[in-house]
Design a protein around this motif. Structure first.
Motif, short mmCIF file in Angstrom:
data_model
loop_
_atom_site.label_atom_id
_atom_site.label_comp_id
_atom_site.label_asym_id
_atom_site.label_seq_id
_atom_site.Cartn_x
_atom_site.Cartn_y
_atom_site.Cartn_z
N UNK A 287 -29.97 -25.53 25.79
CA UNK A 287 -31.15 -25.78 26.63
C UNK A 287 -32.16 -26.57 25.81
N UNK A 288 -33.13 -27.17 26.51
CA UNK A 288 -34.19 -27.89 25.82
C UNK A 288 -34.98 -26.94 24.92
N UNK A 289 -35.57 -27.47 23.88
CA UNK A 289 -36.41 -26.66 22.99
C UNK A 289 -37.59 -26.08 23.78
N UNK A 290 -38.08 -24.93 23.32
CA UNK A 290 -39.29 -24.36 23.91
C UNK A 290 -39.03 -23.27 24.94
N UNK A 291 -37.76 -23.09 25.32
CA UNK A 291 -37.45 -22.03 26.28
C UNK A 291 -37.14 -20.72 25.56
N UNK A 292 -36.85 -19.66 26.32
CA UNK A 292 -36.61 -18.35 25.72
C UNK A 292 -35.36 -18.27 24.84
N UNK A 293 -34.29 -18.99 25.24
CA UNK A 293 -33.07 -18.97 24.42
C UNK A 293 -33.36 -19.64 23.08
N UNK A 294 -34.01 -20.78 23.15
CA UNK A 294 -34.37 -21.53 21.93
C UNK A 294 -35.28 -20.68 21.04
N UNK A 295 -36.29 -20.05 21.65
CA UNK A 295 -37.26 -19.27 20.86
C UNK A 295 -36.60 -18.07 20.20
N UNK B 31 -34.36 -24.39 44.96
CA UNK B 31 -34.23 -24.10 43.53
C UNK B 31 -34.17 -25.43 42.78
N UNK B 32 -35.14 -25.64 41.88
CA UNK B 32 -35.33 -26.95 41.22
C UNK B 32 -34.88 -26.86 39.77
N UNK B 33 -33.76 -27.54 39.41
CA UNK B 33 -33.21 -27.42 38.04
C UNK B 33 -33.90 -28.32 37.03
N UNK B 34 -34.08 -27.81 35.81
CA UNK B 34 -34.62 -28.57 34.68
C UNK B 34 -33.64 -28.42 33.52
N UNK B 35 -33.94 -29.07 32.39
CA UNK B 35 -33.03 -28.98 31.23
C UNK B 35 -33.24 -27.72 30.40
N UNK B 36 -34.16 -26.89 30.85
CA UNK B 36 -34.39 -25.62 30.16
C UNK B 36 -35.56 -24.93 30.82
N UNK B 37 -35.75 -23.66 30.47
CA UNK B 37 -36.86 -22.91 31.05
C UNK B 37 -38.19 -23.41 30.50
N UNK C 190 -28.91 -29.76 25.81
CA UNK C 190 -29.15 -29.25 27.16
C UNK C 190 -28.25 -29.87 28.23
N UNK C 191 -28.32 -29.27 29.43
CA UNK C 191 -27.67 -29.88 30.59
C UNK C 191 -26.71 -28.93 31.30
N UNK C 192 -26.72 -29.04 32.62
CA UNK C 192 -25.77 -28.32 33.47
C UNK C 192 -25.79 -26.81 33.23
N UNK C 193 -26.99 -26.27 33.12
CA UNK C 193 -27.14 -24.81 33.02
C UNK C 193 -26.58 -24.24 31.73
N UNK C 194 -26.46 -25.09 30.70
CA UNK C 194 -25.96 -24.61 29.40
C UNK C 194 -24.48 -24.90 29.19
N UNK C 195 -23.79 -25.37 30.22
CA UNK C 195 -22.33 -25.56 30.10
C UNK C 195 -21.98 -26.79 29.27
N UNK C 196 -22.86 -27.77 29.16
CA UNK C 196 -22.57 -28.94 28.33
C UNK C 196 -22.56 -28.54 26.85
N UNK C 197 -23.55 -27.78 26.45
CA UNK C 197 -23.61 -27.33 25.06
C UNK C 197 -22.48 -26.37 24.73
N UNK C 198 -22.14 -25.52 25.70
CA UNK C 198 -21.06 -24.55 25.47
C UNK C 198 -19.73 -25.28 25.29
N UNK C 199 -19.50 -26.33 26.09
CA UNK C 199 -18.26 -27.10 25.97
C UNK C 199 -18.20 -27.81 24.62
N UNK C 200 -19.34 -28.30 24.17
CA UNK C 200 -19.39 -28.97 22.85
C UNK C 200 -19.05 -27.98 21.74
N UNK C 201 -19.58 -26.76 21.86
CA UNK C 201 -19.30 -25.74 20.83
C UNK C 201 -17.82 -25.34 20.84
N UNK C 202 -17.24 -25.28 22.04
CA UNK C 202 -15.82 -24.88 22.14
C UNK C 202 -14.92 -25.89 21.45
N UNK C 203 -15.37 -27.17 21.43
CA UNK C 203 -14.55 -28.24 20.82
C UNK C 203 -14.87 -28.43 19.34
#
Ligand code: MLT
Length: 328
Positions: A39-47, A183-189, A70-83
């Motif tokens: 997720x983008x910096x500054x959200x709860x996961x990042x903090x 429901x309006x999506x952003x790159x992070x909370x 960030x991106x796609x509800x966290x799935x882009x970063x998760x896919x990157x980590x899996x690889x």
């Protein structure tokens, strides 16, 4: 080169590699480690990740660098980590959305939360707060639901992307209340909250660690919390369960995951460092002051996180279907 000599040379090379691997992992870490926060910096996961990374890095003796992907509800970063290379130097900060609910929501998920990762440890949980822009007419969650009923599709609720917990919890409330939110999506909370404060959207669900300062400074108005009981820091704010949806309870869970195949020695070294940090009452009191919910120590382990992840993937398949949550 004679065939036998070539075979012998190859075998010796493989033996050398195998011999080196345990020694390599036994010395882990010898350089900085990266934690991917999707997720983008500054959200709860990042903090929360930065707070825990800072303390754990001191125990393992190497920096832990937070990389926001960030991106796609966290799935882009998760896919990157899996690889990522399974060398112990890249790990994922996972959570309930992209490591629990995502398989139920995304038809083509580029990773499997269970098969592609090795759990390392679980963070404490974070309940969420339903907040609205400070000039919104709704003074409580019932009034907000009535507003949504009177203005179908005109109640704009921001989130950190489809499948994020801020999306999932809002979708579950909309389903329980029988109203249509937009429901309006952003790159992070973090970015999502900025637009609640600015009044561009009507409200959002955010974890308490990033929500509390904004509420205290009256930049937004808290209407309800998602925990089973009220949080001490917001004792006048009711729970969703006591107001509009009896039995409603939700908190974001998190965990650190390594790519599958990462050496157990590296995983255990990181796990032991964290378990030691979580015995430091001064540190856990800092987290508790943000309404973060400590867990029994045996719930923090790699084994416990692995079992929890499997259970959550199964649970969200039922929940998402029941609440009719989809990404379309
Ligand atoms: C979420 O809403 O799922 C995340 O916690 C958002 C974030 O941490 O930025």
């Amino acid at each position: 080169m004679q065939p036998f000599a070539a075979l012998l040379r190859g075998s010796l090379a493989i033996a050398a590699l195998i011999a080196a691997a345990p020694a390599h992992a036994q010395n882990w870490p010898t350089r900085p480690i990266t934690w991917i926060v999707p997720f983008a910096a500054g959200g709860p996961t990042d903090a929360l990740a930065r707070t825990i990374a800072d303390r754990v890095s001191r125990e393992v003796g190497q920096s832990i660098i937070i990389e926001n992907t960030p991106g796609a509800g966290g799935t882009i970063g998760a896919a990157k980590a899996a690889r990522a290379a399974a060398d112990g130097y890249t790990m994922l900060v996972g959570h309930m959305g992209y490591m629990g609910a995502a398989p139920a929501l995304y038809k083509k998920l580029a990773y499997d939360p269970v098969k592609d990762f090795a759990p390392v440890f679980r963070f404490p949980d974070t309940p969420m707060v339903l907040m609205v822009r400070k000039d919104h007419p709704a003074r409580d969650v019932k009034a907000l639901i009535d507003y949504g009923r009177q203005h179908p599709g005109k109640l704009f609720i921001s989130n950190a992307g489809m499948g994020s917990t801020s999306h999932l919890i809002a979708a579950m409330l909309a389903s329980s209340a029988g109203i249509k939110m937009t429901l309006v999506p952003y790159k992070g909370a973090g970015p999502a909250l900025i637009d609640v404060i600015g009044g561009q959207v009507d409200g959002m669900f955010d974890q308490t660690n990033t929500a509390l300062p904004q509420i205290t400074e009256a930049k937004v108005r808290a209407l309800a919390v998602t925990s089973a009981t009220r949080v001490a820091q917001l004792k006048d704010v009711p729970t969703i369960a006591e107001t509009v949806v009896p039995g409603f309870e939700a908190a974001t869970w998190y965990g650190i995951y390594a790519p599958k195949g990462t050496a157990p020695a590296a995983i255990d070294r990181m796990q032991q460092a964290y378990l030691k940090v979580m015995k430091d009452k001064a540190f856990t009191d800092r987290l508790a002051a943000q309404a973060i919910q400590m867990l029994p120590a045996d719930k923090y382990t790699a084994t416990a996180l692995g079992k929890h992840t499997e259970a959550e993937v199964a649970r969200w398949k039922v929940l998402a279907a029941k609440a009719n949550i989809s990404l379309e």
